[in-house]
Design a protein around this motif. Sequence first.
Motif, mmCIF file in Angstrom:
data_model
loop_
_atom_site.group_PDB
_atom_site.id
_atom_site.type_symbol
_atom_site.label_atom_id
_atom_site.label_comp_id
_atom_site.label_asym_id
_atom_site.label_seq_id
_atom_site.Cartn_x
_atom_site.Cartn_y
_atom_site.Cartn_z
ATOM 1 N N LYS A 38 -40.038 -3.825 12.057
ATOM 2 C CA LYS A 38 -39.751 -3.847 13.493
ATOM 3 C C LYS A 38 -39.288 -5.241 13.870
ATOM 4 N N VAL A 39 -38.072 -5.340 14.379
ATOM 5 C CA VAL A 39 -37.515 -6.640 14.753
ATOM 6 C C VAL A 39 -37.385 -6.636 16.262
ATOM 7 N N GLN A 40 -37.968 -7.617 16.903
ATOM 8 C CA GLN A 40 -37.993 -7.585 18.360
ATOM 9 C C GLN A 40 -37.619 -8.956 18.905
ATOM 10 N N ILE A 41 -36.672 -8.955 19.849
ATOM 11 C CA ILE A 41 -36.391 -10.221 20.539
ATOM 12 C C ILE A 41 -37.329 -10.262 21.728
ATOM 13 N N ARG A 42 -38.038 -11.372 21.870
ATOM 14 C CA ARG A 42 -38.986 -11.464 22.979
ATOM 15 C C ARG A 42 -38.670 -12.699 23.808
ATOM 16 N N ALA A 76 -40.854 -8.084 25.783
ATOM 17 C CA ALA A 76 -39.826 -7.701 24.819
ATOM 18 C C ALA A 76 -38.496 -7.579 25.535
ATOM 19 N N ILE A 77 -37.445 -8.105 24.920
ATOM 20 C CA ILE A 77 -36.096 -7.944 25.484
ATOM 21 C C ILE A 77 -35.440 -6.736 24.835
ATOM 22 N N GLY A 78 -35.646 -6.582 23.540
ATOM 23 C CA GLY A 78 -35.082 -5.415 22.868
ATOM 24 C C GLY A 78 -35.727 -5.275 21.501
ATOM 25 N N THR A 79 -35.721 -4.081 20.972
ATOM 26 C CA THR A 79 -36.396 -3.826 19.694
ATOM 27 C C THR A 79 -35.465 -3.062 18.783
ATOM 28 N N HIS A 80 -35.536 -3.380 17.507
ATOM 29 C CA HIS A 80 -34.761 -2.599 16.543
ATOM 30 C C HIS A 80 -35.650 -2.323 15.338
ATOM 31 N N PHE A 81 -35.562 -1.110 14.819
ATOM 32 C CA PHE A 81 -36.352 -0.770 13.635
ATOM 33 C C PHE A 81 -35.428 -0.687 12.434
ATOM 34 N N ILE A 82 -35.827 -1.319 11.350
ATOM 35 C CA ILE A 82 -35.039 -1.191 10.123
ATOM 36 C C ILE A 82 -35.807 -0.254 9.206
ATOM 37 N N VAL A 112 -27.193 -6.056 14.562
ATOM 38 C CA VAL A 112 -27.837 -4.809 14.985
ATOM 39 C C VAL A 112 -27.878 -4.817 16.509
ATOM 40 N N ASN A 113 -27.624 -3.649 17.078
ATOM 41 C CA ASN A 113 -27.592 -3.552 18.535
ATOM 42 C C ASN A 113 -28.952 -3.128 19.034
ATOM 43 N N MET A 114 -29.342 -3.700 20.142
ATOM 44 C CA MET A 114 -30.620 -3.299 20.721
ATOM 45 C C MET A 114 -30.365 -2.682 22.090
ATOM 46 N N TYR A 115 -31.079 -1.587 22.350
ATOM 47 C CA TYR A 115 -30.914 -0.918 23.637
ATOM 48 C C TYR A 115 -32.258 -0.866 24.329
ATOM 49 N N GLY A 116 -32.223 -0.789 25.639
ATOM 50 C CA GLY A 116 -33.499 -0.715 26.343
ATOM 51 C C GLY A 116 -33.251 -0.378 27.791
ATOM 52 N N SER A 117 -33.976 -1.066 28.683
ATOM 53 C CA SER A 117 -33.857 -0.707 30.092
ATOM 54 C C SER A 117 -32.567 -1.292 30.666
ATOM 55 N N THR A 118 -32.272 -0.930 31.899
ATOM 56 C CA THR A 118 -31.027 -1.395 32.515
ATOM 57 C C THR A 118 -31.095 -2.904 32.682
ATOM 58 N N ARG A 119 -29.936 -3.505 32.864
ATOM 59 C CA ARG A 119 -29.912 -4.966 32.840
ATOM 60 C C ARG A 119 -30.208 -5.588 34.203
ATOM 61 N N GLU A 173 -39.536 -1.854 24.235
ATOM 62 C CA GLU A 173 -40.459 -1.941 23.104
ATOM 63 C C GLU A 173 -40.027 -0.977 22.009
ATOM 64 N N GLY A 174 -38.943 -0.256 22.259
ATOM 65 C CA GLY A 174 -38.468 0.660 21.221
ATOM 66 C C GLY A 174 -39.076 2.039 21.319
ATOM 67 N N ILE A 175 -39.716 2.354 22.457
ATOM 68 C CA ILE A 175 -40.267 3.707 22.612
ATOM 69 C C ILE A 175 -39.317 4.482 23.508
ATOM 70 N N GLY A 176 -38.778 5.572 23.019
ATOM 71 C CA GLY A 176 -37.848 6.362 23.827
ATOM 72 C C GLY A 176 -36.419 5.883 23.642
ATOM 73 N N GLU A 177 -35.494 6.612 24.259
ATOM 74 C CA GLU A 177 -34.076 6.287 24.065
ATOM 75 C C GLU A 177 -33.636 5.225 25.059
ATOM 76 N N GLY A 178 -33.059 4.133 24.547
ATOM 77 C CA GLY A 178 -32.598 3.057 25.416
ATOM 78 C C GLY A 178 -31.504 3.554 26.345
ATOM 79 N N VAL A 179 -31.461 3.003 27.574
ATOM 80 C CA VAL A 179 -30.467 3.488 28.540
ATOM 81 C C VAL A 179 -29.417 2.430 28.810
ATOM 82 N N SER A 180 -29.496 1.318 28.108
ATOM 83 C CA SER A 180 -28.499 0.294 28.345
ATOM 84 C C SER A 180 -28.523 -0.677 27.175
ATOM 85 N N PHE A 181 -27.404 -1.356 26.971
ATOM 86 C CA PHE A 181 -27.318 -2.330 25.887
ATOM 87 C C PHE A 181 -28.111 -3.569 26.291
#
Length: 2041
Positions: A502-506, A515-521, A543-550, A563-571
């Motif tokens: 789990k790679v996460q930019i915080r 958390a700003i965005g999360t990516h799982f490898i 790797v692209n990270m998606y999450g909440s709106t900006r 946090e990587g739970i659910g489908e991201g709605v924005s880049f």
Amino acid sequence: MMALVVHLKKVSHLRGKGDRIAKVSFRGLPLCSRVAENCGDVAHFNETFRWPIASRLDENEMLEIQVFNYSKVFSNRLVGTFCMVLQKVAEEGHLELTDTLIDENNTSIKTSVTIEIRYQAMDGSTGTWIDGEFLEVPDDRDGVFAFETDSLLSGQSHGSGTSHGRSLHGSIPTFRKAGKGVFSAMKLGKIKNSKDDHKRDEPAVLDMEDLDRKAKRLAGTLEPDTISLASVTAVTTNVSNKRSKPDIKMEPGSGRPVDYQISITVVEARQLIGLNMDPVVCVEVGDDKKYTSMKESTNCPYYNEYFVFDFHVPPDVLFDKIIKLSVIHSKNLLRSGTLVGTFKMDVGTVYFQPEHQFYHKWAILSDPDDITAGCKGYVKCDIAVVGKGDNIKTPHKANETDEDDIEGNLLLPEGIPAERQWARFYVKIYRAEGLPKMNTTIMANVKKAFIGENRDLVDPYVQVQFAGQKGKTSVQKSSYEPIWNEQIVFTELFPPLCKRIKVQIRDSDKVNDVAIGTHFIDLRKISNDGDKGFLPTLGPAWVNMYGSTRQYTLMDEHQDLNEGIGEGVSFRARLLVSVAVEILDTTSPEIISSSDVQVEGVSNISESATGKMEEFFLFGSFLEATMVDRKIGDKPITFEITIGNYGNQIDGVSKSPAAKKKKKDGENEEDENELILNSSEDEAEEEGDLVSVSTTPLMKPVITDRNYFHLPYFEKKPCVYIKSWWQDQRRRLYNSNIMDKIADKLEEGLNDVQEIIKTEKAFPERRLRGVLEELSVGCSRFVALANKDVNLAGRTKLDRERLKSCMRELDSMGQQAKQLRTQVKKNTVKDRLKLAQSFLQRLRFLADEPQHSIPDVFIWMMSNNKRIAYARIPSKDILYSTVEEETGKDCGKVKAAFLKLPGKKSFGPAGWTVQAKLELYLWLGVNRQRKDFLSGLPNGFEEVKAVEGGPGFLSLPPLSLVYSMKQVFQLRAHMYQARSLFAADSSGLSDPFARVFFSTHSQVTEVLSETLCPTWDQLLVFDDVELFGEASELREDPPIIVVEIYDQDTVGKAEFIGRTFAKPTIKMCDEHYGPPRFPPQLEYFQIYRGNCTAGELLAAFELLQIPFDSEEIRRALIAVHDFAVPKIKIGQGGKADLPPIEGSTDSERGPILPVPLGIRPVLSRYRIEVLFWGLRDLKRINLAQVDRPRVDIECAGRGVQSALIQNYKKNPNFSTLVKWFEVDLPENELLHPPLNIRVVDCRAFGRYILVGTHAVSSLRRFIYSPPDKTSNNWASAAKLMNGYMVLTDGSTQPRSLPSLSSRTFSRPAGDVIVNLDTEPQIRKMDTVVKLDAMSDAVVKVDMTEEESDKEKKKKKKKKKGGLDEEEETDERVLDWWSKYFASIETLKEALRTQEAAHAEAEEREDLEIAAEVAGSKIKEKSREKKGVKDKKKGQPPESSEKQPLKAKVDELVVFNKELESEFGNFEDWLHTFNLYRGKAGDDDEHALDDDRIVGRFKGSLCMYKLPLSEEITREAGYDPNMGMFQSIPHNDPINVLVRIYVVRATDLHPADINGKADPYIVIRLGKTEVKDKENYISKQLNPVFGKSFDIEATFPMESMLTVSVYDWDLVGTDDLIGETKIDLENRFYSKFRATCGISSSYSVHGYNIWRDPMKPTQILTRLCKEGKIDGPHYGPGGKVKVANRIFTGPTEIEDENGLKKQTEEHLALTVLNHWEEIPRVGCKLVPEHVETRPLLNPDKPGIEQGRIEMWVDMFPSDMPAPGPALDISPRKPKRYELRVIIWNTDEVILEDDDYFTGEKSSDIFVRGWLKGQQEDKQDTDVHYHSLTGEGNFNWRFVFPFEYLVAEEKIVISKKESMFSWDETEYKIPPRLTLQVWDADHFSADDFLGAIELDLNRFPRGAKTAKQCSLDMIRNEHELPTISIFKQKRVKGWWPFVARDENDEMELTGKVEAELHLVTAEEAEKSPVGLGRNEPDPLEKPNRPDTSLMWFLGPLKSIRYFIWHNYRWLILKALGLILLLLMLGLFLYSIPGYLVKKLLGA
């Protein structure tokens, strides 16, 4: 006109003579040559092939020529292939060449081909094909285009060819050249062209292929994309060239929390490293920790403790949690103990195991702090992960013998090596870009207020989590494009058992980090474990990270998405990372031994390392926006499209990264210029002024209907376009796309096959063969295409390795598919289908690209500046490529996109409503390939540009499109009926109506009240539907129709029930309205509500074109396109041409139009008979009890009512049993309407209250088919009453024989030696036998006493030559438990043989295909469910020989599931229908439906077509009142004695804090409740109850038996652990005779005594009488004849006194055990058994809380009373005493150094105990000062213990702690531990070595000390073992062992011991003393003098130890001391002496 012309001259150097044929393919369109007949080594073809093309020839395109040897009968054989890239042709326009072919293995062969190619281009413009163009086919190749388009399933036949450009030749399929060869090359990649067309009218080749083709037409439409796709047609529904398929399931599946339970049993640990430890096992899941108890001083503790962890989290979160088992040594309250070793695995690994569990496996412990050390020990455990609705089959827990093989049972998933090595995982984090502008601190807002600085910056760092460890990079302050260049190093065993990194930019923050965005490898995707595999590797890649709106808000409601739970709605951001793994060599000295996470710096990587920057162009056009939710319909709406941060309105970017840098410094100058130079001239001009337009203009919605609005786009469609810059990694996406397309096609095909099987259409196997053929062609196409652009910049190691492995996999998959294809036969379809589905999963897995390149595209609907709803489209789906297969599936196509709410808002009902439906056209590609971006749009538009004039005006993308061509249609929606709808009202019913949406129109059907199965029978007509685009295109590809079903409520708005999609069948005005396509047929459409199904809709849709006036159209066309239009055939205009609509015939229905006759189904008259039995368990309605219920049955508007039950409390059964009604139903069984059962309560004053309803969705299982007179056998006769209708729960299943019958009825069970399949035996029989297992036959069963035992009991064969070592079991010792344990052994055995049989069956399959008929029988056996039934097959002889011989014990059958599932729920004639009331729960899969059950209706149905044949009614004894329900018992109340036996419970869910429970049993039946509270079993999760309970009951009032297990609590109420419910009534009345199981043999005394009050003979006579069959006739010589079968058996029986008597009981019993072979009435009778039932707890629905083993006997009161209940009380353990005499030790290692002499010696003593009784350990005295390691003791240990012989366990009862209320019982394997120690006085004693002997199997001791060696321990498995329980007395030498530093075993001594086992009684008679005490004292050991303590005999010890060794030294020392003394005296006295002298005294 553009065209490509290929002149094929000749093919030379062919081998042999024969007919040849060539196939030339271009752009996926293959053309075939004529057959060159009988040519030698040169075939002169001299043929020209011409392809008109609409788009310019691309230089990457390929031409392929295949040469075949032609055969009329067989498929053509490929000689070779020639492929060339048309680059040169594209440049020069002309080329001649001769080149060699290559064969299938890609090796060059001699054969060569000579061709000439010309390419004519119309310069600069694109042409459009005119229909005629396609028909100018050279004459000699006539007939190639005959398409096959008639269809079986939907009667539709559209088809077309298409090429890249705007290729419109929609009408090809209508030209069929009669009598020509069928153009099947498209389909099967094989050519069948008849040689002499004029002579033959049918296709030339008629083998399976042709049939395949017919089956392929099944799914109807030959697809428009058929020709372009790899020359294979996918005959699928809903795929087309202009539109893509929408996804019906709306609700996001991920991110929703679900209930899970993780249960872990720690059984024991072995070989722990360390001396004399006190180990504890810590079990950790995520952050929860639990500990076992502590076991003292042992290296192999036995725990058997059970832990349960409950979670309510989303699946992904759970699967990433780590399960950690660690062993800790000497932990106590004060200290945490030292870690011995740990084992880690993620939960996902367990969940994806078969059965979601590991059972009895050994986990290898390793030390994370010292990776150089090896294995630290093993822990044996069971781990299971259960989600809701998963059921886990626990293997049977009885005796555990074979699990001592540690190496063979390691806790590792399949395919992971036992020896895992340590490895370093390097995760390099380089830099990130595109971070959102945000600051989460409150301080930031304060700052903003004071200083006014507006945009606050983030302080990002990256956190990486892997295998339970975390690493962080440094924090980069205030930066959007942080550069870290750091690597995080994890040290972990490889292959790791944790799947994801789990790679996460915080954002670092003083208060809390966010958390700003999360990516799982996923490690599985970046590595390959095959033999040609590669270690995990990734990148360097973005790797692209998606999450909440900006938008930045203080409280982000969608934080979970980041946090990587659910489908991201924005880049959110993209991060440049790489992953590498290096396997460590742990032997090298410089290695760091700790496995902690390290962070190190790494060097920067160059810009170009991830690929060359390319400019991408994204174009989108909104063709339609409808179904806009009414909540937002009042404000203007705009749509925004973004890709990455480009186009984002908040903080988006629009400039290229290169341009930005230019401003900073000049270093990028060259790059930029080069870019410009490379692009075409016109692009260079526009480069300056193309500004991205990412949003559509604001527009106010218009009302469609009450619920939805639409945007009035009409002919003006807004467009958006965005330029963006990304690294060019298209190849990755292209390869994914090719695989995705193969997978889509495969999925579509498999769905078709399933549909064919489900609807029981003919020939599913042919369709499957076609699907596999497509798959293999697709795979080979991938291998040809994927290997391009190999040396692109930025290709990583993973790219190369993935390409290799994908090519390998697809290549082998293609081969396998080919091979499978040949094996698909009618009876193997289902198995092959499973395999094909595994291919599909594999393809989907491979297609998922782990290294991203271009981020996904988001479409947001904005209203009032708020973001309302979004759709996310993967960029690869819309990516353009010049190669058709590589293009994304939605690129350049119109896609229906449904917008949904973001994040958690979309859970539940909110997520089901459509926020908006868009018809959207998207195109994404490299800017230079932009010229084609509009080519996929529907034709007939003009572009509207942004600005007029300007140099680059021409090439600007349009801002909007204006359509000047529009077509007018009429849509007819034939809404016939829906069924199994969701219950939306509290009554348990709905008031459904359907709303149909098409384009911007909507209409509704009428509302039908109170039904779940509405038959609307209504035609909805939509007039004047305007669609834009060219007619022929629309015909191919109409927009989709959305049907939503609602429940009408009197107040408030209608409630949503579900939604489905459909496509209409289209008729253009020049087509005839008639077969095969019209009128359309009704089809079923699945209705979805969120992700769950909510019913089915039966409907048909047709779209009919309304013709215009011809001149008008002609003019319009000429205005749009300046080219002449051929004559268009148009009718007289107006609606006159449309087929007429019949007016409403039914006066009552008013203006509602019914579905017309051609479409509505054909009806016939049926009679439905209903058996009304009774009602059960009715709950209160509105607080009042139901008193006078009635049942109403309704089907298709007709129905019948039952008699009224006068007093439900007194007797809930109906007085009139059978009623019937007649009804008109469709001929087609699949279209039968459901039958509704409604129960109403008749209250005072004529009020009726609905109690509950049940809809029988499929009546098929109740259809009665008259018996076939040719065969008397019941299985083919299928009379309803005679047991054909054995149901498998009420689900709608195709009518195969239900599970039960297929298992037990379809062949004689194997236990009778009846071989009906072998010739010789038949000739000896009395009558002739047909070779069919179904036919009547005389069954000869020769059974001697011995054989009957062997056969019936499925026992292992017994050699007559006496038993080795095991004496014949004595009858007196046998009890019921012996029987039970023997049966469990057999059950295990059966499962084992079954696995073997499965393996065998697979080997046999090839033979099977050769001999299909024989094969079908074998197959049936191997397909059988795993179950006890398999025992009936008898063991295959080889396995039985190996088995150790066992005494014969009579057995029963242990079912490892409920009896119901084994016998079809006992619904052989009496069915149970659950009545529902109340709203259906919206929980997933309606798991909560149980809460809605308000009662049960018992009865049955039988339907048949009228008139019925007379034979039935003429039969003797036919009672016309009972109709088809003859001979059923009466339903008057009956008294029954119910006897419940509860054997034991297993795996109970712990109820107390200590992780245990104190279970006891509660039984409820009617008003009776039996609580067995005082007999609770303390602290036990696997209690053995061994009890029987008797209850008197009266059916029908008391028929539901509940057996519950409660947990006893000292204080407070007792908790329910779980309960199981049994419907006794169905059992009682079932013809399987479930009242009292029939045992396998008859005896009148002993443990196997006959339990039933009726003897076998009486039972048999009664069965014969009831079934009206002849018999039984007992004959001499042990024969009995029943019907026309003869059975044989023994005729003598022994009574208690051993006297033999004649009896017929054995004979009768033989018949009963083989009752299923009796014709017509036979069925399997319930055997004597124990069933295993799951315990469920209503609070935790769907999750098993344990299992209970039990059985129930029922005895009606009008029969003789039964005997006393069987005694099954748990065996009392037997008391034994083990006496161990330690005689001597030898070669014990010497530990101490002597104080004085430094000599090695040891003070030896021996300690011993029985496992589990450490506190009773005993020590010998000490043998001091042994110099040789020899010790003499003559010391006796005495260990009394209690032992269960059957289970081979010692039973210990002890209090767990001083606070425990009562003792807890433990069962432990009997193991004796002996240890040798070195005694120390002042420090702790030293442990030297130990040996553990399993008293049941330990090696025989050596005769002498010399022969005793380590091998006795090492090769324990090979050596013969003995059991002290059989030997009673053993003496010998055994080795002591310990482990050295390197973990090797070393010999540390030997002990001579004698073991003597006596029973408690013997021990009392001959007592012995401990040590050397009385009685029976041992003599004192003869120890050498040295052996004593120095302070007891100091002189003695001085003499021994000092004088002996050091006397010379001592003498010298004494001499020296004297000398020194004299010198001292001298010095002392000299001064005084001198003075005296001097003074002269």
